[in-house]
Design an enzyme around this catalytic site. Structure first.
Site, PDB file in Angstrom:
ATOM      1  N   GLY A  46       0.832  -1.208   0.000  1.00  0.00           N
ATOM      2  CA  GLY A  46       0.000   0.000   0.000  1.00  0.00           C
ATOM      3  C   GLY A  46       0.866   1.256   0.000  1.00  0.00           C
ATOM      4  N   HIS A  47       1.942   1.240   0.789  1.00  0.00           N
ATOM      5  CA  HIS A  47       2.845   2.397   0.812  1.00  0.00           C
ATOM      6  C   HIS A  47       3.583   2.538  -0.530  1.00  0.00           C
ATOM      7  CE1 HIS A  47       2.758   1.402   5.266  1.00  0.00           C
ATOM      8  NE2 HIS A  47       2.414   2.671   5.255  1.00  0.00           N
ATOM      9  N   SER A  63      -0.122  -2.036   8.072  1.00  0.00           N
ATOM     10  CA  SER A  63       1.045  -2.466   8.866  1.00  0.00           C
ATOM     11  C   SER A  63       0.587  -3.300  10.054  1.00  0.00           C
ATOM     12  CB  SER A  63       1.825  -1.251   9.360  1.00  0.00           C
ATOM     13  OG  SER A  63       2.171  -0.435   8.271  1.00  0.00           O
ATOM     14  N   ARG A  64      -0.645  -3.071  10.522  1.00  0.00           N
ATOM     15  CA  ARG A  64      -1.129  -3.776  11.718  1.00  0.00           C
ATOM     16  C   ARG A  64      -1.617  -5.201  11.395  1.00  0.00           C
ATOM     17  NH1 ARG A  64      -2.944   1.790  13.483  1.00  0.00           N
ATOM     18  NH2 ARG A  64      -1.891   2.151  15.467  1.00  0.00           N
TER      19      ARG A  64
END
Ligand code: PAF
Length: 283
Positions: free
Chosen positions: A41-42, A191-192
């Site tokens: 996603g980043h 990220s989680r």
């Protein structure tokens, strides 16, 4: 041949000096604010940055002001070395990775507070959150002076809060929305997600499916409250709970609505074990 890594700076004068070099060459700048632990996603934000600017600056800073005392600041995933490798492969010119003292020196007393779109949804459940985000993003925008800033639609309310803040404060950085990147089973990249157990990960796609079901009901003119109740009734037996919210909102104002009369957004936040998942789809 490994891609050349980005230059890493950790203080504001070094950031500004590096950016001044880009500006002297007449280059446009896209800023990608992150908290690290980078995923696809980043990288999509970096790629979207390449489409509008010659230079990409990624910031990596786990912002303590957007975590409350009982949240996951201490265990938030950190992997600077891995992040730099991914950014090298994606083509990144500069990484700004300040420490907490650089961003919030002793005596720091300013808080940027955005009304309207930050109230409700995550703002109601996590009252500290958007003040922390708006404060750090305002600082990053002023430190970098970028032409563009890339924000993922995965954090849809955050995207609208940042856009409002930049407009209200006359910060001439254009906020660009980038579509959510999903795993093949529909789970939004986050990220989680590393916190999820294998069993939780197997049921995690249900949140996205429920949001799509509510959006589909709204588009067909069916009862949205009934679709939301049905969504809650399917998520609970799968182990989701508490369900912070499932809501159909106006896509611009984020006002909750029960029928579509323009672009809408269905947003949801729910706990799966010790992990809070958020997601949204258009309606
Ligand atoms: O979305 C995030 O990673 C953070 O909220 C942000 C925008 C980098 C601010 O800390």
């Amino acid at each position: 041949m490994p891609a050349q890594g980005p230059r890493v700076v950790s203080d504001v004068p070094a950031l500004r000096a590096a950016i001044a070099e880009f500006r002297r060459a007449g280059e446009r700048l896209a800023l990608v604010p992150t908290m690290g632990a980078l995923h696809a996603g980043h990288i999509a934000l970096v790629e979207a940055g390449h489409r509008v600017a010659e230079r990409i600056v990624v910031t990596i800073f786990i912002n303590p002001r957007q975590f409350s005392a009982n949240e996951d600041l201490a265990r938030y995933p950190r992997d600077l070395e891995g992040d730099l490798k991914k950014l090298a492969a994606a083509g990144t010119d500069l990484v700004f990775a300040p420490n907490v003292e650089t961003m919030y020196p002793p005596g720091f007393s300013t808080q940027v507070s955005v009304g309207g779109v930050s109230q409700g949804l995550c703002g109601a459940i996590r009252p500290h959150f958007f003040g922390g985000v708006a404060t750090v993003v305002t600082k990053l925008f002023l430190q970098a002076g970028a032409d563009f800033a890339m924000f993922g639609e995965k954090d849809y309310q955050q995207l609208l809060v940042v856009r409002r803040m930049a407009a209200d404060l006359d910060i001439p950085t254009k906020v660009i929305a980038v579509p959510t990147v999903r795993e093949p089973d529909g789970v939004a990249m986050s990220s989680r997600n590393v916190y999820l157990s294998p069993a939780e990960r197997r049921v995690a796609p249900r949140l996205h499916q429920v949001l799509q079901e509510i959006a589909s009901a709204a588009r067909q003119g069916k009862s949205v409250p009934l679709a939301i109740d049905a969504g809650i009734a399917t998520l609970k037996p799968d182990g989701f709970g508490p369900i912070d919210y499932l809501a159909l909102c106006d896509a611009e104002s984020l006002t909750p609505i029960i029928r579509l009369n323009g672009p809408g957004r269905v947003l949801g936040a729910a706990w799966l074990g010790a992990t809070r998942l958020i997601d949204n789809v258009s309606a």
